[in-house]
Design an enzyme around this catalytic site. Sequence first.
Site, short mmCIF file in Angstrom:
data_model
loop_
_atom_site.label_atom_id
_atom_site.label_comp_id
_atom_site.label_asym_id
_atom_site.label_seq_id
_atom_site.Cartn_x
_atom_site.Cartn_y
_atom_site.Cartn_z
N GLU A 1 -4.78 7.65 -3.16
CA GLU A 1 -5.28 6.39 -2.62
C GLU A 1 -5.56 5.41 -3.76
O GLU A 1 -5.45 4.19 -3.57
CB GLU A 1 -6.54 6.67 -1.80
CG GLU A 1 -6.86 5.64 -0.74
CD GLU A 1 -5.79 5.46 0.34
OE1 GLU A 1 -4.92 6.35 0.52
OE2 GLU A 1 -5.83 4.40 0.98
N HIS B 1 0.83 -1.20 0.00
CA HIS B 1 0.00 0.00 0.00
C HIS B 1 0.87 1.27 0.00
O HIS B 1 0.73 2.13 -0.86
CB HIS B 1 -0.92 -0.02 1.23
CG HIS B 1 -1.84 1.15 1.32
ND1 HIS B 1 -3.15 1.10 0.91
CD2 HIS B 1 -1.64 2.42 1.75
CE1 HIS B 1 -3.72 2.28 1.10
NE2 HIS B 1 -2.83 3.11 1.61
N GLU B 2 1.77 1.34 0.97
CA GLU B 2 2.60 2.55 1.08
C GLU B 2 3.55 2.67 -0.12
O GLU B 2 3.85 3.78 -0.56
CB GLU B 2 3.38 2.57 2.40
CG GLU B 2 2.51 2.53 3.66
CD GLU B 2 1.40 3.58 3.71
OE1 GLU B 2 1.57 4.66 3.12
OE2 GLU B 2 0.34 3.31 4.33
N HIS C 1 1.76 4.49 -2.83
CA HIS C 1 1.85 5.94 -2.63
C HIS C 1 3.22 6.46 -3.07
O HIS C 1 3.35 7.50 -3.70
CB HIS C 1 1.65 6.29 -1.15
CG HIS C 1 0.23 6.23 -0.67
ND1 HIS C 1 -0.78 6.99 -1.22
CD2 HIS C 1 -0.36 5.51 0.32
CE1 HIS C 1 -1.93 6.74 -0.57
NE2 HIS C 1 -1.70 5.84 0.36
#
Length: 506
Positions: free
Chosen positions: A294, A264-265, A268
Amino acid sequence: MNAELQQLRERLQRVYDLNGISRLLHWDQATYMPPGGAPARARQTALIRQIAHREFTDPEIGRLLDALEPYAESLPPDHDDAALIRVTRRDYERATRIPPALVAEISEHTAQTYQVWTEARPANDFDRVAPYLEKTLELSRRVAECFPGYEHIADPLIDFADHGMTVAVIRPLFEELRKHLVPLAEAITAQEPPDDTCLHAHYPADEQLAFGQEVIRRFGYDFQRGRQDLTHHPFMTKFSLGDVRITTRVKEDDLSEALFSTLHEAGHALYEQGISPAYEGTPLARGASGGVHESQSRLWENLVGRSRPFWEFFYPRLQARFPDQLGRVSLETFYRAINKVQRSLIRTDADEVTYNLHVMIRFDLELQLLEGELHVRDLPEAWRARYEQDLGVVPPDDRDGVLQDVHWYAGLIGGGFQSYTLGNIMSAPFFEAALNAHPEIVEEMRRGEFGTLHAWLKEHIYRHGAKFTPAELVERVTGQSLTVEPYVRYLWRKFGALYGVMQPQA
Ligand code: ZN
């Protein structure tokens, strides 16, 4: 060379660097700082932010923007200079319209509220934090009032995170999505739940971290311009385009925690690392919006990282790292375990299908509070009622109900939640557009290769930074405005097959 543009850039570079310093202080606090550093760190952070705010709201920036207006108007709107002047103007208006006294009142109040919440949540004592929340609601309304001309009082607050998005745009999208998600969740949870005990063997931390890093290196995360460290609540942060860091946390009895927060990170971070170097030091060197950001974390975490083609490549590698824990667990069992759908109470633990139901409950309650339709004292009950209605579960206490998320207790009420679901909705048409352009992406995923996907995202989304609004970006990338259809199609296709349920015909 335009002298005024040069002067503006120099001033913006200073503000950008001050913000980078402030993030570095935060990163250090959230990773390595000993607890004794907290009081001084709070002062240091406040000081740097104050200086950054003062530099950015200097009337000279306003004067330079005014002087540059004719130049900006002479350019096509997608020219980099025009975009720089436009985005800086928007940020400048936002920063200058809220009176400094109100800014100070908010920061003092939210610091207090956060402190009270950290005690009220474990004590399950909503009444204790309720008066603070009343005040937060009043301050949120006052901030919105600084931007007159809005249609809905939440619009200015939403605009901070998702520029151009309004209640009038978001509400119908969310209603439509809920109409699809509620029956999908019902159909799935009527089935036998998959067995996910394989995720809860003992998994040594170092090996977990090494595996996550192997994956994101293949995604294209550049460790020459970033690093990963441990923290309590995973986040991505950027000090410059040359230093975009991610953090994670590891649970040795839960394989999904570190792995999926890493993916997830990293999503980003791929976005930030992919921004055009020409934008460095300016307000264009960031993502287009909270929602678009997101969409990228979710795309890499879910559409890629929880997909079957991805695991066809990585599962044997994971098994090789954890032969005792996974050697006898089939790919199918593992794939079903990481895609387990269940009715749950906690947003951050929710699966792909139910996650947005959690978010939309919060979004609706925020609007009702701001509209004056809901009183703070009635919030816990409203929360329980909506959970029962949408998710079929009722929190046994406020700790896992209305007190669970930090957002309302560490910031304003309004604008804090919609980005999560907007991002999920956007992730599907973006991914579809990439697959339409390059159908070979799926085969590449089966080989652990992500170069084509990464390059496509960089070309169409990342390099543009904040140049386009979220709506413009969606339009440019997908050829149409944002709808929930691609996302709903994705969810039904994936989870319908997984759980053997059929989409009811409309
Ligand atoms: Zn995120």
